[in-house]
Design a protein around this motif. Structure first.
Motif, PDB file in Angstrom:
ATOM      1  N   ALA A 160       0.856  -1.193   0.000  1.00 25.95           N
ATOM      2  CA  ALA A 160       0.000   0.000   0.000  1.00 25.95           C
ATOM      3  C   ALA A 160       0.889   1.239   0.000  1.00 25.95           C
ATOM      4  CB  ALA A 160      -0.927   0.003   1.218  1.00 25.95           C
ATOM      5  N   PRO A 161       1.443   1.582  -1.158  1.00 23.80           N
ATOM      6  CA  PRO A 161       2.443   2.658  -1.222  1.00 23.80           C
ATOM      7  C   PRO A 161       1.914   4.019  -0.835  1.00 23.80           C
ATOM      8  CG  PRO A 161       1.824   1.899  -3.425  1.00 23.80           C
ATOM      9  CD  PRO A 161       1.239   0.924  -2.472  1.00 23.80           C
ATOM     10  N   ALA A 162       0.606   4.199  -0.796  1.00 25.23           N
ATOM     11  CA  ALA A 162       0.068   5.511  -0.441  1.00 25.23           C
ATOM     12  C   ALA A 162       0.099   5.764   1.061  1.00 25.23           C
ATOM     13  CB  ALA A 162      -1.373   5.642  -0.941  1.00 25.23           C
ATOM     14  N   ILE A 163       0.256   4.700   1.865  1.00 28.93           N
ATOM     15  CA  ILE A 163       0.288   4.871   3.322  1.00 28.93           C
ATOM     16  C   ILE A 163       1.626   5.470   3.731  1.00 28.93           C
ATOM     17  CG2 ILE A 163       0.309   3.643   5.527  1.00 28.93           C
ATOM     18  CD1 ILE A 163      -1.664   1.665   4.335  1.00 28.93           C
ATOM     19  N   ARG A 164       1.573   6.480   4.581  1.00 32.32           N
ATOM     20  CA  ARG A 164       2.791   7.140   5.063  1.00 32.32           C
ATOM     21  C   ARG A 164       3.264   6.474   6.347  1.00 32.32           C
ATOM     22  NH1 ARG A 164       3.478  12.291   7.798  1.00 32.32           N
ATOM     23  NH2 ARG A 164       1.220  12.561   7.650  1.00 32.32           N
ATOM     24  N   VAL A 165       4.571   6.192   6.417  1.00 28.56           N
ATOM     25  CA  VAL A 165       5.139   5.490   7.562  1.00 28.56           C
ATOM     26  C   VAL A 165       6.252   6.327   8.184  1.00 28.56           C
ATOM     27  CG1 VAL A 165       6.247   3.379   8.373  1.00 28.56           C
ATOM     28  CG2 VAL A 165       4.641   3.282   6.448  1.00 28.56           C
ATOM     29  N   SER A 166       6.186   6.488   9.491  1.00 29.43           N
ATOM     30  CA  SER A 166       7.237   7.165  10.250  1.00 29.43           C
ATOM     31  C   SER A 166       7.829   6.173  11.242  1.00 29.43           C
ATOM     32  CB  SER A 166       6.676   8.370  11.011  1.00 29.43           C
ATOM     33  OG  SER A 166       6.072   9.292  10.136  1.00 29.43           O
ATOM     34  N   GLN A 167       9.153   6.148  11.343  1.00 30.74           N
ATOM     35  CA  GLN A 167       9.815   5.228  12.263  1.00 30.74           C
ATOM     36  C   GLN A 167      10.422   5.982  13.444  1.00 30.74           C
ATOM     37  OE1 GLN A 167      11.613   1.466  10.285  1.00 30.74           O
ATOM     38  NE2 GLN A 167      12.518   3.205   9.225  1.00 30.74           N
ATOM     39  N   GLN A 168      10.452   5.299  14.593  1.00 30.95           N
ATOM     40  CA  GLN A 168      11.115   5.849  15.769  1.00 30.95           C
ATOM     41  C   GLN A 168      11.893   4.747  16.469  1.00 30.95           C
ATOM     42  OE1 GLN A 168      11.467   9.008  17.015  1.00 30.95           O
ATOM     43  NE2 GLN A 168      12.878   8.001  18.432  1.00 30.95           N
ATOM     44  N   ALA A 169      13.207   4.904  16.509  1.00 33.65           N
ATOM     45  CA  ALA A 169      14.045   3.960  17.246  1.00 33.65           C
ATOM     46  C   ALA A 169      13.928   4.241  18.742  1.00 33.65           C
ATOM     47  CB  ALA A 169      15.488   4.075  16.789  1.00 33.65           C
ATOM     48  N   CYS A 170      13.833   3.162  19.510  1.00 35.53           N
ATOM     49  CA  CYS A 170      13.746   3.255  20.978  1.00 35.53           C
ATOM     50  C   CYS A 170      14.837   2.361  21.565  1.00 35.53           C
ATOM     51  CB  CYS A 170      12.368   2.814  21.456  1.00 35.53           C
ATOM     52  SG  CYS A 170      10.972   3.641  20.660  1.00 35.53           S
ATOM     53  N   PRO A 171      16.103   2.745  21.423  1.00 31.11           N
ATOM     54  CA  PRO A 171      17.211   1.821  21.670  1.00 31.11           C
ATOM     55  C   PRO A 171      17.382   1.340  23.099  1.00 31.11           C
ATOM     56  CG  PRO A 171      18.011   4.038  21.222  1.00 31.11           C
ATOM     57  CD  PRO A 171      16.563   4.049  20.906  1.00 31.11           C
ATOM     58  N   GLU A 172      16.859   2.044  24.089  1.00 28.36           N
ATOM     59  CA  GLU A 172      17.091   1.653  25.470  1.00 28.36           C
ATOM     60  C   GLU A 172      16.023   0.713  26.032  1.00 28.36           C
ATOM     61  OE1 GLU A 172      19.780   2.506  27.122  1.00 28.36           O
ATOM     62  OE2 GLU A 172      20.552   3.813  25.544  1.00 28.36           O
ATOM     63  N   LEU A 173      14.877   0.646  25.396  1.00 31.22           N
ATOM     64  CA  LEU A 173      13.721   0.050  26.065  1.00 31.22           C
ATOM     65  C   LEU A 173      13.843  -1.457  26.281  1.00 31.22           C
ATOM     66  CD1 LEU A 173      10.700   1.991  24.509  1.00 31.22           C
ATOM     67  CD2 LEU A 173      12.043   2.498  26.568  1.00 31.22           C
ATOM     68  N   ALA A 174      14.255  -2.201  25.258  1.00 31.55           N
ATOM     69  CA  ALA A 174      14.295  -3.662  25.399  1.00 31.55           C
ATOM     70  C   ALA A 174      15.235  -4.081  26.525  1.00 31.55           C
ATOM     71  CB  ALA A 174      14.714  -4.312  24.078  1.00 31.55           C
ATOM     72  N   LYS A 175      16.402  -3.436  26.603  1.00 22.89           N
ATOM     73  CA  LYS A 175      17.347  -3.793  27.675  1.00 22.89           C
ATOM     74  C   LYS A 175      16.786  -3.428  29.044  1.00 22.89           C
ATOM     75  CE  LYS A 175      22.163  -3.455  29.107  1.00 22.89           C
ATOM     76  NZ  LYS A 175      21.822  -3.366  30.534  1.00 22.89           N
ATOM     77  N   MET A 176      16.122  -2.282  29.139  1.00 23.14           N
ATOM     78  CA  MET A 176      15.544  -1.898  30.422  1.00 23.14           C
ATOM     79  C   MET A 176      14.481  -2.897  30.857  1.00 23.14           C
ATOM     80  SD  MET A 176      15.251   2.258  30.034  1.00 23.14           S
ATOM     81  CE  MET A 176      15.009   2.562  31.791  1.00 23.14           C
ATOM     82  N   ILE A 177      13.694  -3.376  29.914  1.00 26.20           N
ATOM     83  CA  ILE A 177      12.676  -4.377  30.242  1.00 26.20           C
ATOM     84  C   ILE A 177      13.349  -5.678  30.656  1.00 26.20           C
ATOM     85  CG2 ILE A 177      10.795  -5.758  29.288  1.00 26.20           C
ATOM     86  CD1 ILE A 177      10.177  -3.294  27.476  1.00 26.20           C
ATOM     87  N   ASP A 178      14.386  -6.094  29.928  1.00 22.56           N
ATOM     88  CA  ASP A 178      15.118  -7.303  30.302  1.00 22.56           C
ATOM     89  C   ASP A 178      15.696  -7.185  31.707  1.00 22.56           C
ATOM     90  OD1 ASP A 178      14.769  -8.987  28.114  1.00 22.56           O
ATOM     91  OD2 ASP A 178      16.457  -8.132  27.006  1.00 22.56           O
ATOM     92  N   ASP A 179      16.147  -5.978  32.053  1.00 22.12           N
ATOM     93  CA  ASP A 179      16.748  -5.746  33.373  1.00 22.12           C
ATOM     94  C   ASP A 179      15.709  -5.525  34.467  1.00 22.12           C
ATOM     95  OD1 ASP A 179      19.210  -5.975  32.180  1.00 22.12           O
ATOM     96  OD2 ASP A 179      19.576  -3.825  32.038  1.00 22.12           O
ATOM     97  N   ASP A 180      14.414  -5.640  34.112  1.00 19.72           N
ATOM     98  CA  ASP A 180      13.310  -5.505  35.066  1.00 19.72           C
ATOM     99  C   ASP A 180      13.240  -4.107  35.679  1.00 19.72           C
ATOM    100  OD1 ASP A 180      11.039  -6.417  36.296  1.00 19.72           O
ATOM    101  OD2 ASP A 180      12.081  -7.418  37.954  1.00 19.72           O
ATOM    102  N   ALA A 181      13.565  -3.094  34.877  1.00 12.89           N
ATOM    103  CA  ALA A 181      13.401  -1.727  35.344  1.00 12.89           C
ATOM    104  C   ALA A 181      11.921  -1.427  35.549  1.00 12.89           C
ATOM    105  CB  ALA A 181      14.008  -0.746  34.341  1.00 12.89           C
TER     106      ALA A 181
END
Length: 294
Positions: A160-181
């Motif tokens: 669906a090439p007409a749909i506009r997509v914006s990306q946002q990197a969230c580099p800290e989140l997965a590690k914080m979740i793994d560390d049970d923050a």
């Protein structure tokens, strides 16, 4: 402890680099209570995001072959990094030549299906593009590696090439979740990432895809940070609904209900099973016992 064998009953494999895929596994079990599953977490080689594409591809093939060897003829890659890095390549080259009767599918295209309305088979074969909803603006919050691959942008554009997509990197989140923050520690990071995303846009996104299997654990923090009109999509429920439709179209991969062989799930890890079992409950919502696999 010996790994249970399922005999002639169809069993579905679920592969992840670690524990995040358990949020998908939980949704699969809930949506498909008559199916049997083997979950394999490659904790011994995690995280994948710090590895080269060649390493990720090789580890993914190894994990899939292990699941095939345990009797799975259908495997779901419940890892965005692995799916984004090499799923299409292994579907088009490795699988047809080495395991032509088996299938491997991922968790990215079901999200694309939910956004564009294109069917899951599009993951294995090109489909004609759709106009989709030309006014739709989709945000993708993911790990840095998934953002770098551009997988969501590419796959949505194909369908669906007409749909506009914006990306946002969230580099800290997965590690914080793994560390049970806790929420208090993670909340400022989520807010900062969402604010960064919104600051780059001329309008508010209609939909936000949480494109990491860790993020369902902090979905409420994204809900707090995003404007209320933004719809949130998480991968577990979307993948489960799509798999249910897939099994209807391909019943040979589905276990026929039988009182003699009740459904079961086996949990395997390449890491320390005691440690993995201790932390898995946060992702799964209940205690699970992992077995080690060499």
């Amino acid at each position: 402890m010996a790994i249970p064998r399922f005999g002639e009953i169809a069993v579905i494999g679920v592969f992840d680099s670690g524990s995040g895929g358990l949020t998908v596994m939980r949704a699969l079990e809930h949506a498909l209570p008559t199916e049997s599953f083997i979950y394999l977490g490659d904790h011994g080689n995690a995280p994948y995001g710090n590895r080269s594409p060649a390493d990720i591809y090789g580890l993914t093939l190894r994990g899939i072959e292990r699941l095939f060897g345990l009797g799975c003829s259908l495997v779901i890659i419940a890892c965005n990094t692995a799916a984004a890095t090499g799923l299409r390549q292994l579907q088009q080259t490795w699988l047809p030549h080495k395991y032509p009767q088996h299938r491997v599918i991922g968790i990215i295209v079901p999200m694309i299906e939910a956004i564009t309305g294109m069917p899951w088979e599009a993951e294995a074969a090109p489909m004609p593009p759709s106009d989709g909803n030309p006014a739709l603006h989709v945000a993708v919050c993911a790990t840095q590696h998934t953002v770098n691959t551009g997988a969501y942008v590419t796959e949505i554009a194909k369908r669906a090439p007409a749909i506009r997509v914006s990306q946002q990197a969230c580099p800290e989140l997965a590690k914080m979740i793994d560390d049970d923050a806790g929420d208090d520690a993670i909340r400022p990071f989520v807010r900062a990432y969402v604010d960064e995303l919104l600051a780059r846009q001329h309008d508010v996104p209609d939909v936000c895809i949480l494109a990491c299997t860790h993020y369902p654990l902090i979905e409420h923090l994204f809900r707090e940070a995003l404007p209320p009109q933004v719809k949130l999509l998480t991968q577990g429920e979307v993948t489960a609904a799509s798999l249910r439709r897939y099994l209807t179209r391909h019943p040979r991969f589905s276990a026929a209900p039988s009182s003699e062989a009740p459904p079961a799930t086996v949990y395997l890890t390449t890491g320390d099973p005691r440690h993995v079992s201790a932390v898995a409950g946060r992702f799964y919502g209940r205690v699970v016992a992992f077995q080690g696999i060499a």
